[in-house]
Design a protein around this motif. Structure first.
Motif, PDB file in Angstrom:
ATOM      1  N   ASN A 130       2.329  24.797  70.841  1.00 58.79           N
ATOM      2  CA  ASN A 130       2.954  23.494  70.549  1.00 58.79           C
ATOM      3  C   ASN A 130       2.977  23.033  69.102  1.00 58.79           C
ATOM      4  N   MET A 132       4.115  20.647  66.688  1.00 55.70           N
ATOM      5  CA  MET A 132       4.796  19.480  66.635  1.00 55.70           C
ATOM      6  C   MET A 132       5.711  18.906  65.427  1.00 55.70           C
ATOM      7  N   LYS A 135       8.919  20.636  66.101  1.00 50.17           N
ATOM      8  CA  LYS A 135       9.555  20.290  67.468  1.00 50.17           C
ATOM      9  C   LYS A 135       9.730  21.541  67.958  1.00 50.17           C
ATOM     10  N   LYS A 136       8.731  22.653  68.085  1.00 47.35           N
ATOM     11  CA  LYS A 136       9.150  23.628  69.005  1.00 47.35           C
ATOM     12  C   LYS A 136       7.693  24.232  69.691  1.00 47.35           C
ATOM     13  N   ASN A 151      12.853  24.622  71.807  1.00 52.06           N
ATOM     14  CA  ASN A 151      12.684  23.181  70.737  1.00 52.06           C
ATOM     15  C   ASN A 151      12.392  22.291  71.829  1.00 52.06           C
ATOM     16  N   HIS A 152      11.700  21.219  71.557  1.00 49.80           N
ATOM     17  CA  HIS A 152      11.521  20.091  72.102  1.00 49.80           C
ATOM     18  C   HIS A 152      12.622  19.425  72.583  1.00 49.80           C
ATOM     19  N   ARG A 157       9.597  14.362  70.893  1.00 47.51           N
ATOM     20  CA  ARG A 157       8.542  15.108  70.067  1.00 47.51           C
ATOM     21  C   ARG A 157       7.297  15.037  70.996  1.00 47.51           C
ATOM     22  N   TYR A 158       6.676  16.084  71.356  1.00 50.02           N
ATOM     23  CA  TYR A 158       5.791  16.531  72.241  1.00 50.02           C
ATOM     24  C   TYR A 158       4.456  16.265  71.559  1.00 50.02           C
ATOM     25  N   ASN A 173       6.517  12.547  75.516  1.00 55.14           N
ATOM     26  CA  ASN A 173       7.099  12.422  74.245  1.00 55.14           C
ATOM     27  C   ASN A 173       6.761  11.309  73.617  1.00 55.14           C
TER      28      ASN A 173
END
Length: 387
Positions: A130, A132, A135-136, A151-152, A157-158, A173
């Motif tokens: 991840n 962050m 966001k991928k 993508n997230h 946004r994880y 999220n």
């Protein structure tokens, strides 16, 4: 993957006459934690309720690491450094032998800019990284060969990503954090997403009205802290949402959300709560007071608590490692890994060498320390549920 339309079952317990922390004889009774109370300290010996395994990470020139554990499987341990150098080290789970080093740091389509979380999928020889900041989630094999990325989901946004099942990840999220004080609406922040393309398989809706985030703003300054929102709980999950006074147990197979415990409501300041290791006898918890001193840069003070199921009482927890002759406290609030591993802890080499020179160690840990020096890689202490 097509989004699944589901009805989430929420089982509510009706409790009466609960003050402080009580627990009825029923296993299904809801526990209430008074987070404003003062509790006595209780010492426990780690080895009395968990099995301990020490894994010294092999030290060779190309494998010098600070030992930040990102994933532990049956075959491998994945660790990185505290700096964002992009290095990911793969060690043998049983022997600690250095196997390979992966680095795909960069800005290209097959590269990560940051390692936030890692999911290790040994069965398919895959690791999910991840990233962050972009966001991928990028997927590689255990040799570092790129396989795919996704993508997230839009508007998310994880910060936390865990292995849900063979087809899906469970994610949180964290953009909810920046909506402190707003109405939550119908949005869900715990999500189950496809490992193939990142599409949402299922939303997990935790009920609350107003967003209470671990965020403080003052004089143009903003500070945010992390409260783990997803805690593996054997084959299921404990889900934490700081906006809710309830910690929920999520039963995967039944898609059922059940209250696990509840904290007393607080305000000015808010006191947040999250979960650590949960064993047959003890539930380890952490409270965090929502205060911050911008002049000193210090805040969000924490208190480590433990609910004793046999005594139906809350204590300040002090878990001690019996392989030290002097009292050595163990951190029980690092997130559990799976139904085998209750917690883990990295022990720096210089600390072990110092303790060995003072003759403060015994057993396997003493034997390991006798072969180390200050420049050695750390030892990973794995704490496992007793069978």
């Amino acid at each position: 993957m097509k989004k699944e339309i589901t009805t989430l079952v929420i089982i509510l317990f009706i409790t009466a006459g609960i003050a402080g922390c009580t627990h009825s004889e029923s296993q299904d009774a809801l526990i209430t934690i008074d987070v404003t109370a003062s509790y006595p300290e209780k010492e426990l010996i780690l080895q009395d309720f968990l099995d301990v395994e020490y894994i010294p990470l092999e030290t060779i020139d190309e494998f010098i690491t600070q030992g930040v554990v990102m994933a532990i499987g049956n075959k491998f341990i994945l660790v990185k450094n505290r700096s964002h150098d992009g290095n990911l080290f793969v060690f043998d789970r049983n022997t600690g032998k250095a196997l390979r080093k992966i680095n795909r740091l960069g800005k290209g389509p097959e590269e990560y800019t940051h390692i936030t979380h890692i999911v290790l999928e040994e069965e398919n020889n895959e690791i999910f990284i991840n990233s962050m900041t972009t966001k991928k989630i990028l997927v590689y094999d255990l040799s570092g060969t790129f396989k795919r990325s996704f993508n997230h989901t839009e508007g998310a946004r994880y910060t936390n990503v865990c292995n849900y099942d063979k087809d899906n990840l469970i994610c949180y999220n964290e953009l909810v954090t920046y909506k402190d004080g707003e109405n939550r609406g119908s949005e869900s922040f715990h999500l189950i997403v496809s490992k193939q393309d990142g599409s949402i398989t299922r939303d997990i809706f935790i009920p609350f009205d107003i967003i209470k985030a671990p965020l403080i703003e003052e004089g143009g300054g903003t500070v945010v802290t992390s409260v783990p929102p997803i805690i593996p709980y054997h084959d299921n999950w404990l889900l934490v949402e700081t906006s809710s006074d309830t910690v929920y147990s999520y039963i995967s197979k039944e898609n059922k959300l059940t209250p696990f415990l509840v904290k007393t409501s607080t305000a000015n300041p808010e006191i947040l709560l999250t979960m650590g290791t949960v064993t047959e006898k003890y539930y380890f918890l952490t409270t965090m007071k929502k205060v911050f001193d911008f002049s000193t840069g210090r805040g969000f003070p924490i208190t480590e608590l433990m609910y004793d199921r046999q005594e139906n009482t809350v204590f300040k927890s002090a878990v001690l490692n019996n392989d030290y002759l002097r009292k050595q406290k163990v951190e029980m609030n690092s997130n559990p890994v799976n139904k085998e591993i209750a917690a883990f802890q990295t022990i720096d080499a210089y600390r072990l060498v110092e303790a060995y020179k003072k003759d403060e160690l015994k057993g396997k840990l003493k034997e390991i320390a006798s072969e180390m020096n200050d420049g050695s890689n750390p030892v990973i202490m794995v704490m496992k549920y007793k069978k």
